[in-house]
Design a protein around this motif. Sequence first.
Motif, PDB file in Angstrom:
ATOM      1  N   PRO A   1       3.207  -6.169   2.511  1.00 32.58           N
ATOM      2  CA  PRO A   1       1.854  -5.986   3.050  1.00 32.58           C
ATOM      3  C   PRO A   1       1.358  -4.553   3.015  1.00 32.58           C
ATOM      4  O   PRO A   1       0.153  -4.313   3.012  1.00 32.58           O
ATOM      5  CB  PRO A   1       1.977  -6.489   4.488  1.00 32.58           C
ATOM      6  N   SER A   2       2.261  -3.582   2.983  1.00 30.85           N
ATOM      7  CA  SER A   2       1.831  -2.185   3.003  1.00 30.85           C
ATOM      8  C   SER A   2       1.716  -1.587   1.610  1.00 30.85           C
ATOM      9  O   SER A   2       1.419  -0.408   1.466  1.00 30.85           O
ATOM     10  CB  SER A   2       2.803  -1.340   3.834  1.00 30.85           C
ATOM     11  N   LEU A   3       1.935  -2.406   0.558  1.00 32.76           N
ATOM     12  CA  LEU A   3       1.794  -1.917  -0.806  1.00 32.76           C
ATOM     13  C   LEU A   3       0.564  -2.566  -1.439  1.00 32.76           C
ATOM     14  O   LEU A   3       0.394  -3.783  -1.393  1.00 32.76           O
ATOM     15  CB  LEU A   3       3.037  -2.237  -1.634  1.00 32.76           C
ATOM     16  N   ASN A   4      -0.295  -1.737  -2.023  1.00 32.16           N
ATOM     17  CA  ASN A   4      -1.516  -2.222  -2.659  1.00 32.16           C
ATOM     18  C   ASN A   4      -1.528  -1.842  -4.135  1.00 32.16           C
ATOM     19  O   ASN A   4      -1.058  -0.775  -4.516  1.00 32.16           O
ATOM     20  CB  ASN A   4      -2.747  -1.641  -1.968  1.00 32.16           C
ATOM     21  N   PHE A   5      -2.095  -2.726  -4.928  1.00 24.74           N
ATOM     22  CA  PHE A   5      -2.141  -2.531  -6.376  1.00 24.74           C
ATOM     23  C   PHE A   5      -3.533  -2.913  -6.890  1.00 24.74           C
ATOM     24  O   PHE A   5      -3.739  -3.993  -7.441  1.00 24.74           O
ATOM     25  CB  PHE A   5      -1.058  -3.376  -7.050  1.00 24.74           C
TER      26      PHE A   5
ATOM     27  N   ASN B   1      -6.309  -3.660   6.713  1.00 20.62           N
ATOM     28  CA  ASN B   1      -5.209  -4.538   7.108  1.00 20.62           C
ATOM     29  C   ASN B   1      -4.924  -5.497   5.965  1.00 20.62           C
ATOM     30  O   ASN B   1      -5.768  -5.742   5.095  1.00 20.62           O
ATOM     31  CB  ASN B   1      -5.519  -5.300   8.399  1.00 20.62           C
ATOM     32  N   LYS B   2      -3.727  -6.022   5.961  1.00 23.33           N
ATOM     33  CA  LYS B   2      -3.294  -6.953   4.922  1.00 23.33           C
ATOM     34  C   LYS B   2      -2.255  -7.882   5.511  1.00 23.33           C
ATOM     35  O   LYS B   2      -1.372  -7.440   6.267  1.00 23.33           O
ATOM     36  CB  LYS B   2      -2.722  -6.178   3.730  1.00 23.33           C
ATOM     37  N   LEU B   3      -2.359  -9.163   5.211  1.00 28.95           N
ATOM     38  CA  LEU B   3      -1.451 -10.163   5.758  1.00 28.95           C
ATOM     39  C   LEU B   3      -0.925 -11.030   4.623  1.00 28.95           C
ATOM     40  O   LEU B   3      -1.706 -11.569   3.829  1.00 28.95           O
ATOM     41  CB  LEU B   3      -2.173 -11.031   6.793  1.00 28.95           C
ATOM     42  N   ASN B   4       0.414 -11.145   4.539  1.00 27.42           N
ATOM     43  CA  ASN B   4       1.056 -12.002   3.553  1.00 27.42           C
ATOM     44  C   ASN B   4       1.764 -13.143   4.280  1.00 27.42           C
ATOM     45  O   ASN B   4       2.501 -12.900   5.245  1.00 27.42           O
ATOM     46  CB  ASN B   4       2.114 -11.240   2.742  1.00 27.42           C
ATOM     47  N   ALA B   5       1.576 -14.358   3.816  1.00 23.23           N
ATOM     48  CA  ALA B   5       2.317 -15.500   4.332  1.00 23.23           C
ATOM     49  C   ALA B   5       2.807 -16.314   3.147  1.00 23.23           C
ATOM     50  O   ALA B   5       2.023 -16.645   2.248  1.00 23.23           O
ATOM     51  CB  ALA B   5       1.439 -16.359   5.239  1.00 23.23           C
TER      52      ALA B   5
ATOM     53  N   GLY C   1      -0.222   3.510  11.327  1.00 23.61           N
ATOM     54  CA  GLY C   1      -0.227   2.077  11.083  1.00 23.61           C
ATOM     55  C   GLY C   1       0.975   1.388  11.677  1.00 23.61           C
ATOM     56  O   GLY C   1       1.833   2.012  12.328  1.00 23.61           O
ATOM     57  N   VAL C   2       1.047   0.101  11.435  1.00 29.30           N
ATOM     58  CA  VAL C   2       2.179  -0.701  11.896  1.00 29.30           C
ATOM     59  C   VAL C   2       2.450  -1.797  10.875  1.00 29.30           C
ATOM     60  O   VAL C   2       1.523  -2.373  10.297  1.00 29.30           O
ATOM     61  CB  VAL C   2       1.907  -1.302  13.299  1.00 29.30           C
ATOM     62  N   ASP C   3       3.729  -2.051  10.608  1.00 25.12           N
ATOM     63  CA  ASP C   3       4.177  -3.141   9.740  1.00 25.12           C
ATOM     64  C   ASP C   3       4.906  -4.173  10.592  1.00 25.12           C
ATOM     65  O   ASP C   3       5.728  -3.819  11.452  1.00 25.12           O
ATOM     66  CB  ASP C   3       5.144  -2.632   8.670  1.00 25.12           C
ATOM     67  N   VAL C   4       4.639  -5.441  10.335  1.00 19.23           N
ATOM     68  CA  VAL C   4       5.328  -6.539  11.009  1.00 19.23           C
ATOM     69  C   VAL C   4       5.825  -7.516   9.955  1.00 19.23           C
ATOM     70  O   VAL C   4       5.062  -7.909   9.059  1.00 19.23           O
ATOM     71  CB  VAL C   4       4.398  -7.273  12.003  1.00 19.23           C
TER      72      VAL C   4
END
Length: 837
Positions: A84-88, A731-735, A667-670
């Motif tokens: 989620p913390s990597l963008n391309f 923000n970014k969310l991966n599921a 920021g925060v990563d979960v």
Amino acid sequence: MQKNFLPKKQLLALTIASLFANGAVLAQAAPALDSPGATVVVTGTRVANRTALDTTAAVDIISAEMLKNAGTTEINQALSIALPSLNFPRPALTDGTDTIRPATLRGMAPDQTLVLVNSKRRHSSALVNLNGSIGRGSAAVDLNTIPSAIVKNIEVLRDGAAAQYGSDAIAGVINLRLRTDRSGGEGSVIYGARKTEYDLKNNVVPAGGTWSGPTSRKRTDGQTATVSAWKGLPLGESGYLTLAAEYKDAARTERSGFDMRQQYPNVTGGGFDPREKTINRFNAWYGDPELTQSTLFVNAGNTLAGGVKLYGWTSYQKREARSAGYFRRAQDMRNVTSIYPDGFLPIIAPTVDDFSATGGVTWTLGDWDMDASLGYGKNKMQFEIQNTLNRSIGAASKTAFDAGGFSYDQTVLNLTGVRSVALDGLASPLNVAIGTEARREGYKLFAGEPDSYRYGGEIIAPATPTSAAVPAAPGAQVFPGFRPANATDNSRSAIGVFADLEANVTRQFLASVAVRAERYSDFGSSLAGKLAGRYDFSKQFALRGSLQNGFRAPSPQQQNFTSTSTNFIAGVPFEITTFKPTDKVAVALGAQPLKAEKSVNASLGAVLRFDPVSVTVDAYRIDVKDRIVLSENLTSASVRNYIASQGFVGIGGGRFFINGVSTKNQGVDVVVSWPLNAGTAGKFDFTVAGNLNRTEVTKVPTTSQLAALSPAPVLFDRVNVLTLERGQPKNKLNASMNWKLGQLGGTLRATRYGEALSPGVTPAFDATLGARTVVDLEARYAVTSKLNLAFGADNLFDTYPDTLPPALNTTNNTPFSTFTPFGFSGRFIYGRASYSF
């Protein structure tokens, strides 16, 4: 604007060293290694058998299976849907950046993440990004030069690590671990295409126009075929030789709008040329480039007598790409109608050659486990500009040019020793790692052919009876060639030493400390330190955190890139240059030799384990001082007059790299992981991961020379400030869900990208890119134990970003922003066949 920055790197590093000397060391506990799903990592720690959930900092592990099931062989793309913390983002109309597209971690610059292969530093690309895209001013590692078939897994350390690994590790570390197979193998064929429809409601109708364009457009393009294979072979009794090869052929995608501008001059007597009704108005290549590439990678190792182990790997890739510039209409003064009666679309066609070779040996020296290695890597990028012309030569102009290019090479020598020392009072032996690294970097820029940059003397006739004739612009349209005066061949060297210690102070409390000193031949010294700890309150709950300072050395690309073009202002030729920071003209404008970026990182996280569910939460703050950025184009009359007053004749301004931007990134990563065996319903792996990130620019660069001018030019304007602050999703969310039942399997993945901004020169020209969710789906079937088939769709529901308003898309060629975090190519449908042997 924030004035009180965090303590200087030297103070922090010396403080950490002082704490170590006094024995006041924090520590991290090591829970049992036999917990379900425990995976040993080597990134962020030099302790053997440390698992991913037992580290002092967040480490993500992307397996070869996950890479295979991602629907793409691009490693950057696979990482972006896993982390989620990597963008391309996938920019277009950005020259060489279309071909070598960088990724970002935790909202930082692409070159603020260190890339390793088998824990050894990987060379960066020769390209420095110059255009208005994410990563402007950066020269990053091109991960797509490594075929996914050779990768065993990828470890991503989401924490600063300059004290452990050296320059560039401000945002984190990406470590690609290679296969070491002695047998087996697999070949695969993937074929897919874009099957999509996109909105064109923001079409612009020109004044007096009588035609209107479509409100949507269907496309089938981007056909991509990838053939890859890996094979493991025995080397002696215990050695391995693992080979991987990949060939990729990708057609371009094209997502332009319906160009409603007048294309031809009015006919005699007035009125539109009849060809206005018949010409193809989808005249831009706006999307992914056309690309073919061939890659070979070999990894080998063997154990000799006495426990001595030899290892090494080598790789080569050739990539040929084609992307476009902006369309030149038939009536454009830059066109020669005898060559292109209907206008022309200039094509930028770079060829990239990438080579690397690393060899090393490990052995035991008393109580020390030793590792010595020597590595070399080179990336070369050469430009051919096609379907174009040099307007100043006129009808005699060629239509294709060798525009020159550049190369970057790196040689790295490492020597490391690791041992454990039993000390009274500690709950575990103290792990001690010390070592040194010597590095040489070279950068070369070479000129193109004369016609690609020279002025041929053509004068453009007056457009109206009252206007004046003007000299034609020299050089190949869209990308003037590099001139002999731009050619450069520079190198630098650096040497560093480090010490890394880690131990359990108690059974629950594990600590690590690292100190690293480096000296560069071109800008001086740097000292970095890191203090990290972890406390396990129980088997289910632990806290971890770190405090460190770091640095990123200015790259040779930033120090030595230069290019020149001639612009005619009121009929007078002026040289517009991207200057080296040490160039006399740049110095007159206030430039100084580049120095290292300095960072202070702090993180605090928690690890929760409720077998089989695991949860990690990691908050971070990264303060960077003296970030290196590319200035604005300084071409105003006040700048030209000032340059002339300093004795530089014919210089119309330019731009240069400069330190001076300070940023605060928080920021925060979960990450939540849940493997589930549902019996007759199959096995499931559920993962939910999210990132919240906020960047604030707290200082921008100024120079006294430019500040004294009237009007004073801005060195770093609102577009670039907002690009850093809001150009990436906040923000970014991966599921994701992976499922397997007998011969069947599947992956369902959803990625939600939060709001981002495509900034303009004023607030009126800002475009907000609303949040979007992209869904991917893949179904798999094992025909036999060796043959597997898969069918899938990336971006299943054909999701697109917001279209740009007419004020930001006046040509109608660019309906989408290059800041879009997931690109704008639409749905990709593919099939894959894999055979194991």
